[in-house]
Design an enzyme around this catalytic site. Structure first.
Site, mmCIF file in Angstrom:
data_model
loop_
_atom_site.group_PDB
_atom_site.id
_atom_site.type_symbol
_atom_site.label_atom_id
_atom_site.label_comp_id
_atom_site.label_asym_id
_atom_site.label_seq_id
_atom_site.Cartn_x
_atom_site.Cartn_y
_atom_site.Cartn_z
ATOM 1 C CE LYS A 100 -3.863 -2.364 0.568
ATOM 2 N NZ LYS A 100 -4.745 -2.392 -0.579
ATOM 3 C CE1 TYR A 153 -10.432 -7.840 2.787
ATOM 4 C CE2 TYR A 153 -11.919 -7.504 4.611
ATOM 5 C CZ TYR A 153 -10.560 -6.954 3.902
ATOM 6 O OH TYR A 153 -9.662 -6.375 4.194
ATOM 7 C CE1 TYR A 209 -7.096 -6.836 0.148
ATOM 8 C CE2 TYR A 209 -6.105 -7.299 2.228
ATOM 9 C CZ TYR A 209 -7.000 -6.524 1.594
ATOM 10 O OH TYR A 209 -7.902 -5.590 1.997
#
Length: 343
Positions: free
Chosen positions: A61, A276, A302
């Site tokens: 990120k 998720y 992820y």
């Protein structure tokens, strides 16, 4: 403001007109995984080590945040507000970036994953959010986090603060520029190492990494379908539409003359499981496999699911013996400590 310039490269991508604040130490390495490759029947697996970034515990990120924080600083912002799930890696790294540049940070975190154990609610990224000095707003999973963030930004502006609101995962077109730059970085490194990759495998959550890579490759004249993504947040159809939209908007910022079509966005739906942040057996096996064969640690939300997809593709023959495949390690290690019960 600190700026970043691209070195001379056979794959030049000029992003200099976009504000950027350096948050990475430089290009992250590409490394071979020989023991894992042998385990997977001779598919040559390489990793792009985007986990090897120092700020705030590291992770992918930061690439997006270079452009998001750069834009915020250019606009004179003194506060950044962003949104995410309770164990958001993006939120943690936003807090870290804000601390480094001297901005205040507020995180709007929803309990989007149906878990109420202590490790998930209070350990991992949440612990680090607090240490990094962020103010955390804890919302139920049904809440509209971005709407809350915008309202909170208005409150802060009324107090005289200059606020920059960052979207889920940092995946605005500006944020996606971070992975457009990464596409050029990968191709430059591959060229230098004499490598050609049949696939670049990534997770697809908010879609920003995939969209940025697709836009960067398209800008370089390379087919974006080189990227194979495994959706970990939205259903495949929605993930495809969102990623295509963001990829097109990002490419517009780089080279408006080029286009991306829907067939160039490749998403495999096989690893989402029940949703998720919800563990799967394949994810747990993949995390253990990477750790036990190569000593590398994947996150459970992820990277773990995306790598499970790579493993399945290699075992089924979708990835062929002798092919070079690049897996982008996104970081997110703190999340493992929030998922102790899954292992």
């Amino acid at each position: 403001m600190t700026t970043v310039t691209n070195a001379v490269s056979p794959y030049p991508l000029d992003l200099s007109r976009h504000a950027r604040r350096a948050l990475l130490e430089g290009p992250t390495p590409i490394q071979p995984l020989p023991r894992l490759s042998q385990e997977l029947g001779g598919v040559n697996v390489y990793v792009k080590r985007d986990d090897l970034t120092g700020l705030g515990g590291g992770g992918s990120k930061l690439r997006k945040l270079e452009f998001l924080v750069g834009e915020a600083l250019a606009a004179g912002a003194d506060t950044i507000v962003t949104v995410g799930a309770r164990q958001s890696n993006h939120a943690r790294l936003t807090a870290a970036a804000a601390a480094q540049v001297g901005m205040q940070c507020e995180l709007v975190l929803t309990r989007a994953v149906p878990r109420d154990d202590f490790e998930y609610l209070e350990n991992g990224n949440v612990l680090l959010d607090d240490l990094l000095g962020a103010r955390v707003h804890d919302l139920p999973g049904t809440a509209n986090a971005l709407e809350f963030a915008q309202a909170r930004a208005d409150e802060l502006r009324a107090q005289g603060r200059k606020v920059y609101v960052c979207p889920l995962g940092g995946s605005s077109p500006v944020g996606c520029l971070g992975y457009a730059a990464c596409a050029a970085e990968i191709m430059t490194q591959a060229h230098a190492q004499g490598l050609s990759f049949a696939r670049i495998v990534v997770p697809n959550g908010s879609g920003g990494m995939h969209a940025g890579l697709a836009a960067g490759l398209a800008a370089l004249g390379i087919d974006p379908s080189l990227v194979l993504a495994y959706n970990v947040l939205a259903k495949a159809e929605q993930a495809h539409a969102t990623t295509l939209e963001k990829a097109c908007a990002t490419l517009e910022l780089i080279d408006p003359a080029r286009r991306i079509d829907g067939a160039s966005i490749v998403i495999d739906a096989a690893q989402l499981g029940d949703g998720y942040g919800i563990p799967t057996d394949a994810m747990c096996e993949a995390v253990r496999l990477m750790a036990s064969k190569e000593g590398l640690l994947l996150d459970p939300v992820y990277g773990g699911k995306a790598f499970a997809g790579l493993v399945q593709a290699a075992r089924s023959g979708r990835l062929a013996r002798g092919e070079n495949v690049l897996f982008i390690m996104t970081g997110g290690l703190p999340g493992l400590f929030a998922y102790r019960s899954a292992f």
